[in-house]
Design a protein around this motif. Sequence first.
Motif, PDB file in Angstrom:
ATOM      1  N   VAL A  58     -27.788 -27.030  -5.385  1.00  0.00           N
ATOM      2  CA  VAL A  58     -26.583 -27.884  -5.068  1.00  0.00           C
ATOM      3  C   VAL A  58     -24.880 -26.309  -5.541  1.00  0.00           C
ATOM      4  CG1 VAL A  58     -24.621 -28.826  -5.212  1.00  0.00           C
ATOM      5  CG2 VAL A  58     -26.852 -29.539  -5.560  1.00  0.00           C
ATOM      6  N   GLN A  59     -24.714 -25.733  -4.732  1.00  0.00           N
ATOM      7  CA  GLN A  59     -22.864 -25.300  -5.047  1.00  0.00           C
ATOM      8  C   GLN A  59     -21.998 -26.103  -4.450  1.00  0.00           C
ATOM      9  OE1 GLN A  59     -23.735 -21.647  -6.162  1.00  0.00           O
ATOM     10  NE2 GLN A  59     -25.827 -22.037  -6.386  1.00  0.00           N
ATOM     11  N   ALA A  60     -20.741 -25.537  -5.172  1.00  0.00           N
ATOM     12  CA  ALA A  60     -19.645 -26.313  -5.651  1.00  0.00           C
ATOM     13  C   ALA A  60     -18.929 -24.666  -6.123  1.00  0.00           C
ATOM     14  CB  ALA A  60     -18.792 -27.122  -6.363  1.00  0.00           C
ATOM     15  N   ASN A  61     -17.883 -24.774  -4.557  1.00  0.00           N
ATOM     16  CA  ASN A  61     -16.375 -23.716  -4.469  1.00  0.00           C
ATOM     17  C   ASN A  61     -15.387 -24.090  -3.748  1.00  0.00           C
ATOM     18  OD1 ASN A  61     -18.842 -21.125  -4.980  1.00  0.00           O
ATOM     19  ND2 ASN A  61     -19.520 -21.764  -2.625  1.00  0.00           N
ATOM     20  N   ARG A  62     -14.150 -23.849  -4.855  1.00  0.00           N
ATOM     21  CA  ARG A  62     -12.799 -24.233  -3.981  1.00  0.00           C
ATOM     22  C   ARG A  62     -12.460 -23.480  -3.300  1.00  0.00           C
ATOM     23  NH1 ARG A  62      -8.540 -26.162  -7.412  1.00  0.00           N
ATOM     24  NH2 ARG A  62      -9.395 -26.721  -9.191  1.00  0.00           N
ATOM     25  N   LEU A  63     -11.867 -24.194  -2.070  1.00  0.00           N
ATOM     26  CA  LEU A  63     -11.558 -22.969  -0.997  1.00  0.00           C
ATOM     27  C   LEU A  63     -10.386 -22.601  -0.988  1.00  0.00           C
ATOM     28  CD1 LEU A  63     -13.046 -24.911   1.148  1.00  0.00           C
ATOM     29  CD2 LEU A  63     -13.674 -23.575   1.072  1.00  0.00           C
ATOM     30  N   GLU A  64      -8.972 -23.981  -1.401  1.00  0.00           N
ATOM     31  CA  GLU A  64      -8.181 -23.102  -1.872  1.00  0.00           C
ATOM     32  C   GLU A  64      -7.586 -22.499  -3.248  1.00  0.00           C
ATOM     33  OE1 GLU A  64      -5.128 -24.615   0.415  1.00  0.00           O
ATOM     34  OE2 GLU A  64      -6.723 -25.242   2.186  1.00  0.00           O
ATOM     35  N   GLN A  65      -6.803 -21.722  -3.945  1.00  0.00           N
ATOM     36  CA  GLN A  65      -6.636 -21.458  -5.267  1.00  0.00           C
ATOM     37  C   GLN A  65      -5.895 -22.982  -6.217  1.00  0.00           C
ATOM     38  OE1 GLN A  65      -8.960 -19.886  -6.168  1.00  0.00           O
ATOM     39  NE2 GLN A  65      -8.086 -20.169  -8.756  1.00  0.00           N
ATOM     40  N   GLU A  66      -5.051 -23.040  -4.884  1.00  0.00           N
ATOM     41  CA  GLU A  66      -3.983 -23.841  -5.385  1.00  0.00           C
ATOM     42  C   GLU A  66      -3.438 -25.669  -5.065  1.00  0.00           C
ATOM     43  OE1 GLU A  66      -1.284 -23.442  -7.608  1.00  0.00           O
ATOM     44  OE2 GLU A  66      -2.323 -21.074  -7.073  1.00  0.00           O
ATOM     45  N   GLN A  67      -5.542 -25.559  -4.262  1.00  0.00           N
ATOM     46  CA  GLN A  67      -4.982 -27.054  -3.967  1.00  0.00           C
ATOM     47  C   GLN A  67      -6.584 -27.294  -4.314  1.00  0.00           C
ATOM     48  OE1 GLN A  67      -3.104 -29.041  -2.223  1.00  0.00           O
ATOM     49  NE2 GLN A  67      -1.918 -27.419  -1.939  1.00  0.00           N
ATOM     50  N   PRO A  68      -7.026 -28.553  -4.844  1.00  0.00           N
ATOM     51  CA  PRO A  68      -8.033 -29.320  -5.546  1.00  0.00           C
ATOM     52  C   PRO A  68      -9.288 -29.800  -3.800  1.00  0.00           C
ATOM     53  CG  PRO A  68      -6.076 -30.804  -4.995  1.00  0.00           C
ATOM     54  CD  PRO A  68      -5.945 -30.027  -4.984  1.00  0.00           C
ATOM     55  N   VAL A  69      -9.742 -28.591  -3.548  1.00  0.00           N
ATOM     56  CA  VAL A  69      -9.558 -29.041  -1.709  1.00  0.00           C
ATOM     57  C   VAL A  69     -11.232 -27.692  -2.280  1.00  0.00           C
ATOM     58  CG1 VAL A  69     -10.831 -28.583   0.743  1.00  0.00           C
ATOM     59  CG2 VAL A  69      -7.838 -29.427  -0.546  1.00  0.00           C
ATOM     60  N   PHE A  70     -12.380 -28.423  -2.216  1.00  0.00           N
ATOM     61  CA  PHE A  70     -13.881 -27.720  -2.352  1.00  0.00           C
ATOM     62  C   PHE A  70     -15.687 -28.137  -1.182  1.00  0.00           C
ATOM     63  CE2 PHE A  70     -11.696 -28.899  -5.908  1.00  0.00           C
ATOM     64  CZ  PHE A  70     -11.723 -27.885  -6.957  1.00  0.00           C
ATOM     65  N   GLU A  71     -15.937 -26.804  -1.240  1.00  0.00           N
ATOM     66  CA  GLU A  71     -16.960 -26.802  -0.139  1.00  0.00           C
ATOM     67  C   GLU A  71     -17.811 -26.943  -0.970  1.00  0.00           C
ATOM     68  OE1 GLU A  71     -18.556 -23.892   3.359  1.00  0.00           O
ATOM     69  OE2 GLU A  71     -18.569 -23.213   1.335  1.00  0.00           O
ATOM     70  N   ALA A 103     -23.344 -29.142   4.266  1.00  0.00           N
ATOM     71  CA  ALA A 103     -21.929 -28.964   3.850  1.00  0.00           C
ATOM     72  C   ALA A 103     -20.904 -30.090   3.374  1.00  0.00           C
ATOM     73  CB  ALA A 103     -21.234 -27.537   3.347  1.00  0.00           C
ATOM     74  N   ALA A 104     -20.709 -30.064   2.729  1.00  0.00           N
ATOM     75  CA  ALA A 104     -18.994 -31.243   2.458  1.00  0.00           C
ATOM     76  C   ALA A 104     -17.922 -30.518   2.231  1.00  0.00           C
ATOM     77  CB  ALA A 104     -19.775 -32.114   1.848  1.00  0.00           C
ATOM     78  N   ILE A 105     -17.061 -30.905   2.513  1.00  0.00           N
ATOM     79  CA  ILE A 105     -15.780 -30.432   2.448  1.00  0.00           C
ATOM     80  C   ILE A 105     -14.689 -31.625   1.973  1.00  0.00           C
ATOM     81  CG2 ILE A 105     -13.233 -29.796   2.778  1.00  0.00           C
ATOM     82  CD1 ILE A 105     -15.040 -27.597   3.597  1.00  0.00           C
ATOM     83  N   ALA A 106     -14.204 -31.607   0.950  1.00  0.00           N
ATOM     84  CA  ALA A 106     -13.653 -32.742  -0.467  1.00  0.00           C
ATOM     85  C   ALA A 106     -12.518 -32.572  -1.276  1.00  0.00           C
ATOM     86  CB  ALA A 106     -15.723 -33.049  -1.588  1.00  0.00           C
ATOM     87  N   THR A 107     -12.136 -33.305  -0.712  1.00  0.00           N
ATOM     88  CA  THR A 107     -10.903 -33.513  -1.682  1.00  0.00           C
ATOM     89  C   THR A 107     -10.848 -34.113  -3.484  1.00  0.00           C
ATOM     90  OG1 THR A 107      -9.047 -32.475  -0.180  1.00  0.00           O
ATOM     91  CG2 THR A 107      -8.306 -33.388  -1.538  1.00  0.00           C
ATOM     92  N   LEU A 108     -10.239 -33.863  -3.958  1.00  0.00           N
ATOM     93  CA  LEU A 108     -10.418 -34.417  -5.670  1.00  0.00           C
ATOM     94  C   LEU A 108      -8.333 -34.820  -6.199  1.00  0.00           C
ATOM     95  CD1 LEU A 108     -12.985 -32.525  -7.932  1.00  0.00           C
ATOM     96  CD2 LEU A 108     -13.246 -34.282  -5.822  1.00  0.00           C
ATOM     97  N   ASN A 109      -8.755 -35.891  -5.770  1.00  0.00           N
ATOM     98  CA  ASN A 109      -7.493 -36.306  -6.408  1.00  0.00           C
ATOM     99  C   ASN A 109      -7.890 -36.901  -7.830  1.00  0.00           C
ATOM    100  OD1 ASN A 109      -6.342 -36.928  -3.336  1.00  0.00           O
ATOM    101  ND2 ASN A 109      -8.091 -38.384  -3.005  1.00  0.00           N
ATOM    102  N   ASN A 110      -6.727 -35.799  -8.946  1.00  0.00           N
ATOM    103  CA  ASN A 110      -5.997 -36.057  -9.829  1.00  0.00           C
ATOM    104  C   ASN A 110      -7.512 -36.319 -10.712  1.00  0.00           C
ATOM    105  OD1 ASN A 110      -3.705 -34.693  -9.663  1.00  0.00           O
ATOM    106  ND2 ASN A 110      -3.311 -36.587  -8.865  1.00  0.00           N
ATOM    107  N   PRO A 111      -8.935 -36.190 -11.527  1.00  0.00           N
ATOM    108  CA  PRO A 111      -9.387 -36.550 -12.244  1.00  0.00           C
ATOM    109  C   PRO A 111      -9.459 -36.029 -12.941  1.00  0.00           C
ATOM    110  CG  PRO A 111     -10.731 -35.091 -10.337  1.00  0.00           C
ATOM    111  CD  PRO A 111      -9.549 -34.929  -9.491  1.00  0.00           C
TER     112      PRO A 111
END
Length: 173
Positions: A58-71, A103-111
């Motif tokens: 399993v790997q996770a990478n942030r897609l946008e530096q300023e946004q909590p969006v990850f692949e 893959a999944a594109i996930a957005t985290l909401n202030n965890p």
Amino acid sequence: MSDTTQPTSPENGQSAPPALPLAINLQYIKDLSFEVPAGAEIFATLRTNPQISVNIDVQANRLEQEQPVFEVVLTVKAEASEAPQTEGGPAGRPVFIAELSYAAIATLNNPPAELIEPILLVEVPRLIFPYVRNILSEVTRDGGFPPVVLQPIDFVALWQAKRNSFDQTPGHA
């Protein structure tokens, strides 16, 4: 007086568990490969069920530096080999090799900060695992072999093992 309690369920009056601070925006096959190295010959010469080994990552990478969006990418590699000719002998020829990166594109909401890694490396893979399992099963079946049906995976143990191996790498405390 402010109300800071959890929402209650109208059916039983008990508190509902808090929702995960996570949204799965998109899921997709990032890479899929199925190979039968010996070609048609393997179907004529295979006498016993092949031995199958499965590797999962399993790997996770942030897609946008300023946004909590990850692949988050769940990679499964299943390799089947002919059974050894003798007990404890070397494995025979490769029967098939199936590799899937889903893959999944996930957005985290202030965890809370301490939950980001387990959400990305445990919860997201847990949510997309049924799709990975289905795709791998269908691709091996469509390849002319009995379907490979993955058993449930303990993503917490996988994450912890990965963290422990990373922590013991030279140069890391």
